[in-house]
Design an enzyme around this catalytic site. Structure first.
Site, PDB file in Angstrom:
ATOM      1  CB  SER A 108       8.590  38.697  52.236  1.00  0.00           C
ATOM      2  OG  SER A 108       8.420  39.295  50.966  1.00  0.00           O
ATOM      3  CE1 TYR A 130       4.695  36.819  45.738  1.00  0.00           C
ATOM      4  CE2 TYR A 130       6.374  38.371  46.448  1.00  0.00           C
ATOM      5  CZ  TYR A 130       5.122  37.802  46.601  1.00  0.00           C
ATOM      6  OH  TYR A 130       4.307  38.216  47.610  1.00  0.00           O
ATOM      7  CB  THR A 156       4.587  33.283  46.791  1.00  0.00           C
ATOM      8  OG1 THR A 156       5.093  33.023  48.098  1.00  0.00           O
ATOM      9  CG2 THR A 156       3.148  33.755  46.891  1.00  0.00           C
ATOM     10  CE  LYS A 254       2.293  32.621  51.690  1.00  0.00           C
ATOM     11  NZ  LYS A 254       1.844  33.784  50.920  1.00  0.00           N
ATOM     12  CG  HIS A 278      -0.723  36.860  48.240  1.00  0.00           C
ATOM     13  ND1 HIS A 278       0.178  36.239  47.413  1.00  0.00           N
ATOM     14  CD2 HIS A 278      -0.037  37.880  48.814  1.00  0.00           C
ATOM     15  CE1 HIS A 278       1.347  36.857  47.479  1.00  0.00           C
ATOM     16  NE2 HIS A 278       1.244  37.854  48.332  1.00  0.00           N
TER      17      HIS A 278
HETATM   18  C1  LIG Z   1       0.704  43.307  53.762  1.00  0.00           C
HETATM   19  C2  LIG Z   1       0.950  41.938  53.276  1.00  0.00           C
HETATM   20  C3  LIG Z   1       2.103  41.658  52.536  1.00  0.00           C
HETATM   21  C4  LIG Z   1       2.339  40.359  52.069  1.00  0.00           C
HETATM   22  N1  LIG Z   1       3.501  40.076  51.397  1.00  0.00           N
HETATM   23  C5  LIG Z   1       3.741  38.798  50.994  1.00  0.00           C
HETATM   24  C6  LIG Z   1       4.970  38.451  50.369  1.00  0.00           C
HETATM   25  O1  LIG Z   1       5.859  39.283  50.192  1.00  0.00           O
HETATM   26  N2  LIG Z   1       5.147  37.166  49.991  1.00  0.00           N
HETATM   27  C7  LIG Z   1       4.180  36.198  50.176  1.00  0.00           C
HETATM   28  O2  LIG Z   1       4.375  35.049  49.806  1.00  0.00           O
HETATM   29  N3  LIG Z   1       3.022  36.506  50.790  1.00  0.00           N
HETATM   30  C8  LIG Z   1       2.803  37.767  51.210  1.00  0.00           C
HETATM   31  N4  LIG Z   1       1.641  38.061  51.865  1.00  0.00           N
HETATM   32  C9  LIG Z   1       0.674  36.981  52.139  1.00  0.00           C
HETATM   33  C10 LIG Z   1       0.994  36.299  53.470  1.00  0.00           C
HETATM   34  O3  LIG Z   1       2.154  35.526  53.408  1.00  0.00           O
HETATM   35  C11 LIG Z   1      -0.146  35.361  53.878  1.00  0.00           C
HETATM   36  O4  LIG Z   1      -0.458  34.518  52.795  1.00  0.00           O
HETATM   37  C12 LIG Z   1      -1.387  36.129  54.326  1.00  0.00           C
HETATM   38  O5  LIG Z   1      -1.056  37.307  55.010  1.00  0.00           O
HETATM   39  C13 LIG Z   1      -2.229  35.234  55.224  1.00  0.00           C
HETATM   40  O6  LIG Z   1      -3.397  35.867  55.593  1.00  0.00           O
HETATM   41  P1  LIG Z   1      -3.607  36.625  56.996  1.00  0.00           P
HETATM   42  O7  LIG Z   1      -2.906  37.934  56.849  1.00  0.00           O
HETATM   43  O8  LIG Z   1      -5.066  36.743  57.080  1.00  0.00           O
HETATM   44  O9  LIG Z   1      -2.977  35.761  58.054  1.00  0.00           O
HETATM   45  C14 LIG Z   1       1.391  39.347  52.329  1.00  0.00           C
HETATM   46  C15 LIG Z   1       0.256  39.637  53.092  1.00  0.00           C
HETATM   47  C16 LIG Z   1       0.036  40.925  53.575  1.00  0.00           C
HETATM   48  C17 LIG Z   1      -1.190  41.201  54.390  1.00  0.00           C
END
Ligand SMILES: Cc1cc2nc3c(=O)[nH]c(=O)nc-3n(C[C@H](O)[C@H](O)[C@H](O)COP(=O)(O)O)c2cc1C
Length: 396
Positions: A108, A130, A156, A254, A278
């Site tokens: 990230s 982003y 994303t 994404k 997300h």
């Molecule tokens: C705490 C947290 C922070 C996240 N931060 C980002 C991020 O910085 N960039 C991004 O593209 N997705 C981010 N995501 C989304 C994840 O990449 C992913 O899409 C998501 O966690 C998938 O679902 P799951 O947690 O049920 O596996 C984040 C998700 C969580 C739970």
């Protein structure tokens, strides 16, 4: 085998809850508003069944595949997650674990470790971004990521700055000054093992976002970067196509859930899309990604690679996603919980749990490779899938 070993992701979550200060644990649970999407992402997998064989099963199974030009030993990759303070080694520990298990790492732009260190730990690193700032700012950050050796770019776009959760949002400090430490001390004191991990390394949790800095600038804090992002213009499809041209390697978009967006992504020249909401942290009420996957996969055919993330907690979930059209999945919370439970070894543990789950489901289905999985392997109840968007909608 150490007593830290766990046999399911649910167990990793239980350990994470036990080991992390409440605020850090809540940051990992995340979600938005009522948590409808967060829940549906997981529940929808349970609605799908399997259609197993009993004879002629394959003695050997090959779980390997490739995504964005990277060969991976199993169809599970690390999704980019911007969470600070889970573990002092943070994304470097995750990258090492992924490397040890032969899979790719998504880092990230809001992560706590610099891309250079993460690429060193796992050369199969994709950097996520982003849309923050203008085109020039985006191009400058890309240049740094290219120089660092990132193997692919993940853009994303599914974020709408939702605020509030019915179960409460954690207090995330801007910086760790003395008053903040005093405020969080009671929470941290209840989790001595977490505290000790930092104390042993003479380190404080990192709250800066080093991958948002360029040309030797001081990294901004999470909130400085978030503020800049909030004020940035929202990109249109022309911007996506422009960014894609700036990056001369594989490029993933994404956050796609609609068929019309998926087609626009193809036209913008992306290599891959991630069917993602997300992890339920964005617009609450968006259907589970596994429900949206079949229509998106059908809409793009084999013109781009399709991966899915959201709600994956078991190897059998991975197999269901592959059967409905994904090439691989990305995991978020599952590895965060593993990291909290037992650092790098905990992330490896999560990947092993998923690997053996995929292997056992593959055996039951009578397949010898993950690419043989298809719609006939799963039982899809009537009304399960959701087709989001309309064909031929105007380009935005
Ligand atoms: C705490 C947290 C922070 C996240 N931060 C980002 C991020 O910085 N960039 C991004 O593209 N997705 C981010 N995501 C989304 C994840 O990449 C992913 O899409 C998501 O966690 C998938 O679902 P799951 O947690 O049920 O596996 C984040 C998700 C969580 C739970």
């Amino acid at each position: 085998m150490s007593d830290e070993w766990f046999e399911t992701v649910t167990e990793a979550r239980r350990l994470a809850k036990k080991r992390l200060p409440r605020s850090v644990y809540l940051a990992c649970v995340a979600g938005s508003e009522e948590g409808l999407t967060l829940k549906d992402n997981c529940d929808a997998f349970s609605e799908l069944g399997f259609a197993p064989h009993v004879a002629g099963l394959s003695a050997e199974r090959d779980l390997s595949t490739s995504v964005m030009g990277q060969p991976i030993s199993m169809p599970v990759m690390i999704s980019p997650v911007g969470v600070q303070a889970v573990h002092p080694e943070g994304e470097v520990a995750v990258a090492r674990a992924a490397h040890a298990k032969g899979t790719a790492m998504g880092l990230s732009s809001f992560g706590s470790r610099p891309v250079e260190q993460v690429v060193e730990a796992n050369p199969q690193t994709f950097i996520q971004t982003y849309w923050v700032g203008d085109r020039e700012a985006m191009a400058r950050r890309l240049e740094r990521h290219r120089k660092a050796g990132a193997k692919g770019l993940i853009l994303t776009l599914d974020w709408s700055f939702a605020t509030g959760r019915d179960w409460g949002s954690p207090d995330i400090p801007e910086q760790l000054d003395l008053p903040t430490m005093v405020k969080f001390a009671p929470e941290a004191a209840l989790r001595p093992r977490w505290l000790l991990r930092y104390a042993r390394r003479l380190q404080l949790p990192r709250l800066a976002v080093p991958n948002m800095a360029v040309d030797g600038e001081e990294p901004p804090t999470f909130f400085q970067a978030y503020g800049e992002w909030m004020q940035s213009k929202r990109p249109d499809w022309a911007d996506v196509a422009w960014l894609r041209e700036q990056w001369d390697g594989p490029f993933m978009l994404k956050g796609v859930t609609r068929v019309d967006d998926a087609r626009c992504a193809v036209d913008a020249g992306v290599t891959a899309i991630s069917v993602s909401n997300h992890g339920g942290n964005n617009l609450d009420g968006t259907p589970a990604t596994i429900r949206a996957l079949p229509a998106v996969a059908e809409a793009v055919g084999d013109r781009v690679e399709v991966v899915l993330d959201g709600g994956v907690r078991r190897g059998s979930d991975v197999v269901k996603a592959l059967a409905l059209g994904a090439r691989a999945v990305m995991i978020g919370r599952a590895y965060l919980w593993g990291l909290a439970a037992n650092g790098q070894a905990g992330v490896e543990n999560v990947l092993d749990v998923l690997r053996s789950g995929v292997d056992s489901a593959l055996l039951g289905m009578g397949h010898s490779t993950v690419t043989e999985l298809g719609r006939e392997d799963v039982v899809v109840p009537p009304g399960f899938a959701r087709r989001l968007g309309v064909e031929g909608a105007a380009v935005r």
